[in-house]
Design an enzyme around this catalytic site. Structure first.
Site, mmCIF file in Angstrom:
data_model
loop_
_atom_site.group_PDB
_atom_site.id
_atom_site.type_symbol
_atom_site.label_atom_id
_atom_site.label_comp_id
_atom_site.label_asym_id
_atom_site.label_seq_id
_atom_site.Cartn_x
_atom_site.Cartn_y
_atom_site.Cartn_z
ATOM 1 N N LYS A 134 22.340 25.520 29.382
ATOM 2 C CA LYS A 134 21.335 25.864 30.391
ATOM 3 C C LYS A 134 21.585 27.296 30.842
ATOM 4 O O LYS A 134 22.697 27.646 31.242
ATOM 5 C CB LYS A 134 21.437 24.910 31.583
ATOM 6 C CG LYS A 134 20.410 25.207 32.677
ATOM 7 C CD LYS A 134 20.405 24.140 33.743
ATOM 8 C CE LYS A 134 21.384 24.385 34.867
ATOM 9 N NZ LYS A 134 20.987 25.432 35.813
ATOM 10 N N ASP A 164 16.294 27.716 32.745
ATOM 11 C CA ASP A 164 16.112 27.136 34.092
ATOM 12 C C ASP A 164 15.766 28.238 35.094
ATOM 13 O O ASP A 164 16.613 28.700 35.842
ATOM 14 C CB ASP A 164 17.433 26.427 34.468
ATOM 15 C CG ASP A 164 17.431 25.855 35.867
ATOM 16 O OD1 ASP A 164 16.351 25.583 36.412
ATOM 17 O OD2 ASP A 164 18.541 25.655 36.416
ATOM 18 N N LYS A 190 12.825 27.954 37.039
ATOM 19 C CA LYS A 190 12.062 27.295 38.127
ATOM 20 C C LYS A 190 10.906 28.147 38.635
ATOM 21 O O LYS A 190 10.845 28.517 39.797
ATOM 22 C CB LYS A 190 12.997 26.958 39.307
ATOM 23 C CG LYS A 190 14.119 25.999 38.971
ATOM 24 C CD LYS A 190 14.882 25.590 40.226
ATOM 25 C CE LYS A 190 16.054 24.679 39.932
ATOM 26 N NZ LYS A 190 17.183 25.357 39.265
ATOM 27 N N ASP A 228 4.438 29.997 41.160
ATOM 28 C CA ASP A 228 3.560 31.134 41.466
ATOM 29 C C ASP A 228 2.127 30.678 41.195
ATOM 30 O O ASP A 228 1.896 29.489 40.937
ATOM 31 C CB ASP A 228 3.960 32.328 40.562
ATOM 32 C CG ASP A 228 3.705 33.673 41.234
ATOM 33 O OD1 ASP A 228 2.585 33.863 41.751
ATOM 34 O OD2 ASP A 228 4.609 34.529 41.230
ATOM 35 N N THR A 233 17.605 19.115 45.535
ATOM 36 C CA THR A 233 18.548 18.143 46.118
ATOM 37 C C THR A 233 19.330 18.752 47.278
ATOM 38 O O THR A 233 20.004 18.035 48.009
ATOM 39 C CB THR A 233 19.525 17.602 45.059
ATOM 40 O OG1 THR A 233 20.053 18.716 44.348
ATOM 41 C CG2 THR A 233 18.831 16.677 44.093
ATOM 42 N N ARG A 280 30.529 23.238 35.831
ATOM 43 C CA ARG A 280 31.954 23.519 36.031
ATOM 44 C C ARG A 280 32.942 22.515 35.461
ATOM 45 O O ARG A 280 34.027 22.928 35.032
ATOM 46 C CB ARG A 280 32.188 23.771 37.523
ATOM 47 C CG ARG A 280 31.534 25.090 37.973
ATOM 48 C CD ARG A 280 31.310 25.158 39.452
ATOM 49 N NE ARG A 280 30.294 24.195 39.885
ATOM 50 C CZ ARG A 280 29.935 24.015 41.140
ATOM 51 N NH1 ARG A 280 30.512 24.720 42.098
ATOM 52 N NH2 ARG A 280 29.001 23.135 41.449
HETATM 53 O O1 C5P Z 1 28.777 23.172 37.895
HETATM 54 P P1 C5P Z 1 27.805 22.066 38.092
HETATM 55 O O2 C5P Z 1 27.995 20.907 37.151
HETATM 56 O O3 C5P Z 1 27.698 21.622 39.535
HETATM 57 O O4 C5P Z 1 26.408 22.750 37.700
HETATM 58 C C1 C5P Z 1 25.208 22.073 37.861
HETATM 59 C C2 C5P Z 1 24.060 22.950 37.465
HETATM 60 O O5 C5P Z 1 22.848 22.254 37.730
HETATM 61 C C3 C5P Z 1 23.951 24.258 38.228
HETATM 62 O O6 C5P Z 1 23.364 25.208 37.334
HETATM 63 C C4 C5P Z 1 23.024 23.945 39.364
HETATM 64 O O7 C5P Z 1 22.289 25.057 39.793
HETATM 65 C C5 C5P Z 1 22.092 22.932 38.721
HETATM 66 N N1 C5P Z 1 21.483 21.978 39.639
HETATM 67 C C6 C5P Z 1 22.228 21.164 40.480
HETATM 68 N N2 C5P Z 1 21.608 20.280 41.300
HETATM 69 C C7 C5P Z 1 20.294 20.216 41.308
HETATM 70 C C8 C5P Z 1 19.526 21.005 40.479
HETATM 71 C C9 C5P Z 1 20.172 21.909 39.641
HETATM 72 O O8 C5P Z 1 23.438 21.215 40.484
HETATM 73 N N3 C5P Z 1 19.706 19.325 42.074
#
Ligand code: C5P
Length: 238
Positions: A38, A65, A67, A70, A125, A216
Site C-alpha cells: 500500500k 491509498d 483517498k 473532490d 476509524t 508496522r
Molecule cells: O502500521 P499499521 O499496521 O497500523 O498501518 C496501517 C495502515 O492502514 C496505515 O497506512 C494507516 O494509515 C491505514 N489505516 C488504518 N486504519 C484505518 C484506515 C487506514 O490504520 N481505519
C-alpha cells in the site's frame, strides 16, 4: 484483478515511509510472501508517481491509498491519471457522494482488463460517534458506515476499506462479492501501538475480510521477511 492464490496474497503491506529506496527494497524482499503493498500519502508525497512506478515495476500489486474526495470531474481525472501506473486498487471517500463515486468507477473502467479496483472509505476509524455528530451526522457510526458502503456499491465501487469490527455488518449489507480491505490488524505477537480495536490476521479473515493492510508489525519488525512469513503461516493455519 488481484487474485488470491495463497494465504499471503491477502496481505498488503503499508509502506508508510518517505525513503523511496527503503520502500522499494522492502517491497522486493517481501515479494512472494505478501500480496502487494500500500502506497499512501506519505510515500506518495515523498516520491510521487515515480515511487509507485518503481514498486509496480517489481511486479508487485499496489494499493494506491490517496483517498480522493473532490468534485466528480476532478476525482475522475485523478483516477484516469493513475491508470498508467496500473495500481491494483485506488480509493475515494464515499462521503463525496453518488455522482463522485460513479465518475471514479467509470474512469477506473477505462483501465480495461487490469483496471484498478475502486475502494471507498466510509467513516474514518479515527472518528468517534461524537466527532461524527460534530460533522452534522447524527446516529451510530456503524449506521453511517453501512449507509456509505451501500451508496458506494450502488454507484459502482468494488468494495470498501473498513475496520475488522465492521465486517459482519458490511457483509450483511453488501453481500459476499463486495471487497473488504481491512487495516488495524495486529498479529498476537506484535505491539498494538496506536491501533486500539485490533484483530489478528486469522481472526479478520475468519470474520470475512478479503484483504488485510498490515504496516508496522511487518515494516517495523527486526526481520520484516520473517514477520511476513509468520503472518503467512498464521493465515494458512487459520
Ligand atoms: O502500521 P499499521 O499496521 O497500523 O498501518 C496501517 C495502515 O492502514 C496505515 O497506512 C494507516 O494509515 C491505514 N489505516 C488504518 N486504519 C484505518 C484506515 C487506514 O490504520 N481505519
Amino acid at each position: 484483478m488481484h487474485e488470491i492464490r495463497k494465504p499471503g496474497d491477502r496481505v498488503f503491506v503499508a509502506l508508510d515511509m518517505q525513503d523511496v529506496e527503503r520502500a522499494a527494497s522492502l517491497a522486493l524482499r517481501l515479494q512472494g510472501h505478501v500480496g502487494g503493498v500500500k502506497v499512501g500519502k506519505e510515500l506518495f508525497m515523498a516520491g510521487g508517481p515515480a515511487a509507485v512506478g518503481r514498486i509496480a515495476a517489481l511486479g508487485m500489486p499496489v494499493f494506491l491509498d490517496l483517498k480522493w474526495h473532490d468534485i466528480p470531474n476532478t476525482v475522475a481525472s485523478a483516477v484516469r491519471a493513475a491508470l498508467p501506473l496500473k495500481p491494483a486498487f485506488v480509493n475515494i471517500h464515499a462521503a463525496g457522494g453518488g455522482s463522485m463515486i460513479r465518475a471514479a468507477a467509470q474512469a477506473a473502467l477505462e483501465g480495461g482488463e487490469d483496471r484498478p479496483r475502486l475502494l471507498a472509505v466510509t467513516v474514518l476509524t479515527s472518528l468517534s460517534q461524537e466527532d461524527l455528530a460534530d460533522t452534522g451526522v447524527p446516529g451510530a457510526v456503524e449506521d453511517q458506515v453501512v449507509r456509505l458502503a451501500r451508496l458506494a456499491q450502488a454507484n459502482g465501487a468494488d468494495g470498501v476499506v473498513c475496520s475488522a469490527h465492521e465486517i459482519a455488518a458490511l457483509r450483511a449489507a453488501c453481500g459476499g462479492q463486495f471487497t473488504l480491505m481491512v487495516p488495524g490488524i495486529r498479529p498476537a505477537w506484535a505491539i498494538p501501538g496506536d491501533q486500539k480495536r485490533v484483530m489478528t490476521p486469522a481472526e479478520a479473515v475468519a470474520a470475512g475480510a478479503d484483504y488485510l493492510v498490515i504496516g508496522r508489525p511487518i515494516t517495523g519488525a527486526e526481520n520484516p521477511v520473517a514477520a511476513a512469513r509468520r503472518v503467512e503461516d498464521e493465515l494458512a493455519a487459520g
